[in-house]
Design a protein around this motif. Structure first.
Motif, PDB file in Angstrom:
ATOM      1  N   MET A   1      -3.547  19.196 -10.169  1.00 15.35           N
ATOM      2  CA  MET A   1      -4.045  19.003  -8.828  1.00 15.35           C
ATOM      3  C   MET A   1      -2.946  18.373  -7.978  1.00 15.35           C
ATOM      4  SD  MET A   1      -7.533  17.164  -7.789  1.00 15.35           S
ATOM      5  CE  MET A   1      -7.360  15.806  -6.691  1.00 15.35           C
ATOM      6  N   GLU A   2      -2.697  18.935  -6.856  1.00 15.63           N
ATOM      7  CA  GLU A   2      -1.640  18.453  -5.982  1.00 15.63           C
ATOM      8  C   GLU A   2      -2.218  18.115  -4.618  1.00 15.63           C
ATOM      9  OE1 GLU A   2       2.394  20.249  -4.030  1.00 15.63           O
ATOM     10  OE2 GLU A   2       1.831  20.901  -6.028  1.00 15.63           O
ATOM     11  N   ILE A   3      -1.783  16.978  -4.081  1.00  9.36           N
ATOM     12  CA  ILE A   3      -2.236  16.563  -2.763  1.00  9.36           C
ATOM     13  C   ILE A   3      -1.122  16.858  -1.774  1.00  9.36           C
ATOM     14  CG2 ILE A   3      -2.962  14.621  -1.353  1.00  9.36           C
ATOM     15  CD1 ILE A   3      -4.011  13.309  -3.889  1.00  9.36           C
ATOM     16  N   ASN A   4      -1.438  17.578  -0.718  1.00  9.12           N
ATOM     17  CA  ASN A   4      -0.453  17.877   0.312  1.00  9.12           C
ATOM     18  C   ASN A   4      -0.584  16.859   1.440  1.00  9.12           C
ATOM     19  OD1 ASN A   4       0.484  20.179  -1.008  1.00  9.12           O
ATOM     20  ND2 ASN A   4      -1.184  21.406  -0.172  1.00  9.12           N
ATOM     21  N   LEU A   5       0.424  16.012   1.571  1.00  5.43           N
ATOM     22  CA  LEU A   5       0.439  14.993   2.604  1.00  5.43           C
ATOM     23  C   LEU A   5       1.620  15.234   3.527  1.00  5.43           C
ATOM     24  CD1 LEU A   5      -0.147  11.819   0.408  1.00  5.43           C
ATOM     25  CD2 LEU A   5      -1.838  12.970   1.800  1.00  5.43           C
ATOM     26  N   THR A   6       1.481  14.791   4.756  1.00  2.00           N
ATOM     27  CA  THR A   6       2.616  14.857   5.666  1.00  2.00           C
ATOM     28  C   THR A   6       3.665  13.854   5.198  1.00  2.00           C
ATOM     29  OG1 THR A   6       1.727  13.169   7.140  1.00  2.00           O
ATOM     30  CG2 THR A   6       1.095  15.460   7.587  1.00  2.00           C
ATOM     31  N   ARG A   7       4.869  14.033   5.652  1.00  2.00           N
ATOM     32  CA  ARG A   7       5.963  13.150   5.235  1.00  2.00           C
ATOM     33  C   ARG A   7       5.690  11.703   5.635  1.00  2.00           C
ATOM     34  NH1 ARG A   7      11.280  13.588   3.633  1.00  2.00           N
ATOM     35  NH2 ARG A   7      12.716  12.048   4.448  1.00  2.00           N
ATOM     36  N   GLU A   8       5.170  11.505   6.836  1.00  2.00           N
ATOM     37  CA  GLU A   8       4.889  10.147   7.308  1.00  2.00           C
ATOM     38  C   GLU A   8       3.753   9.501   6.503  1.00  2.00           C
ATOM     39  OE1 GLU A   8       5.780   6.857   9.311  1.00  2.00           O
ATOM     40  OE2 GLU A   8       6.866   8.750   9.533  1.00  2.00           O
ATOM     41  N   MET A   9       2.722  10.265   6.190  1.00  2.00           N
ATOM     42  CA  MET A   9       1.604   9.741   5.412  1.00  2.00           C
ATOM     43  C   MET A   9       2.047   9.408   3.986  1.00  2.00           C
ATOM     44  SD  MET A   9      -1.398   8.860   5.568  1.00  2.00           S
ATOM     45  CE  MET A   9      -3.110   9.196   5.399  1.00  2.00           C
ATOM     46  N   ARG A  10       2.897  10.242   3.408  1.00  2.00           N
ATOM     47  CA  ARG A  10       3.415   9.994   2.057  1.00  2.00           C
ATOM     48  C   ARG A  10       4.261   8.729   2.030  1.00  2.00           C
ATOM     49  NH1 ARG A  10       7.953  12.000  -1.213  1.00  2.00           N
ATOM     50  NH2 ARG A  10       7.251  11.972  -3.369  1.00  2.00           N
ATOM     51  N   LYS A  11       5.086   8.548   3.062  1.00  2.00           N
ATOM     52  CA  LYS A  11       5.929   7.365   3.135  1.00  2.00           C
ATOM     53  C   LYS A  11       5.076   6.107   3.267  1.00  2.00           C
ATOM     54  CE  LYS A  11       9.916   5.541   5.580  1.00  2.00           C
ATOM     55  NZ  LYS A  11      10.880   5.760   6.648  1.00  2.00           N
ATOM     56  N   THR A  12       4.031   6.159   4.080  1.00  2.14           N
ATOM     57  CA  THR A  12       3.143   5.020   4.251  1.00  2.14           C
ATOM     58  C   THR A  12       2.420   4.691   2.948  1.00  2.14           C
ATOM     59  OG1 THR A  12       2.802   5.657   6.557  1.00  2.14           O
ATOM     60  CG2 THR A  12       1.227   4.119   5.613  1.00  2.14           C
ATOM     61  N   LEU A  13       1.965   5.706   2.243  1.00  3.51           N
ATOM     62  CA  LEU A  13       1.291   5.512   0.970  1.00  3.51           C
ATOM     63  C   LEU A  13       2.232   4.905  -0.071  1.00  3.51           C
ATOM     64  CD1 LEU A  13      -1.390   5.963  -0.509  1.00  3.51           C
ATOM     65  CD2 LEU A  13      -0.522   8.192  -1.197  1.00  3.51           C
ATOM     66  N   LEU A  14       3.468   5.387  -0.112  1.00  3.66           N
ATOM     67  CA  LEU A  14       4.445   4.840  -1.053  1.00  3.66           C
ATOM     68  C   LEU A  14       4.761   3.379  -0.743  1.00  3.66           C
ATOM     69  CD1 LEU A  14       6.995   7.753  -1.537  1.00  3.66           C
ATOM     70  CD2 LEU A  14       5.465   6.780  -3.236  1.00  3.66           C
ATOM     71  N   ILE A  15       4.895   3.048   0.533  1.00  2.00           N
ATOM     72  CA  ILE A  15       5.155   1.652   0.915  1.00  2.00           C
ATOM     73  C   ILE A  15       4.015   0.767   0.442  1.00  2.00           C
ATOM     74  CG2 ILE A  15       5.287   0.066   2.875  1.00  2.00           C
ATOM     75  CD1 ILE A  15       6.914   2.185   4.333  1.00  2.00           C
ATOM     76  N   PHE A  16       2.780   1.223   0.654  1.00  2.00           N
ATOM     77  CA  PHE A  16       1.633   0.418   0.259  1.00  2.00           C
ATOM     78  C   PHE A  16       1.573   0.234  -1.255  1.00  2.00           C
ATOM     79  CE2 PHE A  16      -2.825  -0.031  -1.009  1.00  2.00           C
ATOM     80  CZ  PHE A  16      -3.109  -1.221  -0.352  1.00  2.00           C
ATOM     81  N   ILE A  17       1.725   1.314  -2.000  1.00  2.00           N
ATOM     82  CA  ILE A  17       1.591   1.247  -3.463  1.00  2.00           C
ATOM     83  C   ILE A  17       2.745   0.487  -4.099  1.00  2.00           C
ATOM     84  CG2 ILE A  17       1.604   2.630  -5.574  1.00  2.00           C
ATOM     85  CD1 ILE A  17       0.011   4.726  -4.061  1.00  2.00           C
ATOM     86  N   MET A  18       3.962   0.738  -3.652  1.00  2.00           N
ATOM     87  CA  MET A  18       5.130   0.179  -4.324  1.00  2.00           C
ATOM     88  C   MET A  18       5.533  -1.202  -3.840  1.00  2.00           C
ATOM     89  SD  MET A  18       7.678   3.363  -4.698  1.00  2.00           S
ATOM     90  CE  MET A  18       7.275   4.794  -5.657  1.00  2.00           C
ATOM     91  N   ILE A  19       5.215  -1.540  -2.592  1.00  2.00           N
ATOM     92  CA  ILE A  19       5.730  -2.791  -2.050  1.00  2.00           C
ATOM     93  C   ILE A  19       4.617  -3.743  -1.630  1.00  2.00           C
ATOM     94  CG2 ILE A  19       7.154  -3.809  -0.238  1.00  2.00           C
ATOM     95  CD1 ILE A  19       8.820  -1.230  -0.334  1.00  2.00           C
ATOM     96  N   LEU A  20       3.675  -3.290  -0.822  1.00  2.00           N
ATOM     97  CA  LEU A  20       2.673  -4.200  -0.284  1.00  2.00           C
ATOM     98  C   LEU A  20       1.638  -4.635  -1.314  1.00  2.00           C
ATOM     99  CD1 LEU A  20       2.047  -2.710   3.262  1.00  2.00           C
ATOM    100  CD2 LEU A  20       3.467  -4.639   2.605  1.00  2.00           C
TER     101      LEU A  20
END
Length: 58
Positions: free
Chosen positions: A1-20
């Protein structure tokens, strides 16, 4: 299963999961005075790895 996210949404999600999220865990652990140091250390390692991986990806 693959989720298609926009580049900005993916970046925001990565910031939240990895840093915040680990920062929130570290702060909550420091405030509540958790006696189990393992969780505190793991959250600091998680934060460090998040910085490294986020820097490598973007």
């Amino acid at each position: 299963m693959e989720i298609n996210l926009t580049r900005e949404m993916r970046k925001t999600l990565l910031i939240f999961i990895m840093i915040l999220l680990p920062l929130i865990v570290i702060v909550l652990g420091a405030i509540s005075g958790i006696t189990n140091a393992g969780y505190y250390i793991l959250s600091m390692l998680w934060f460090g790895m998040g910085i490294i991986f986020f820097g490598a990806l973007y």
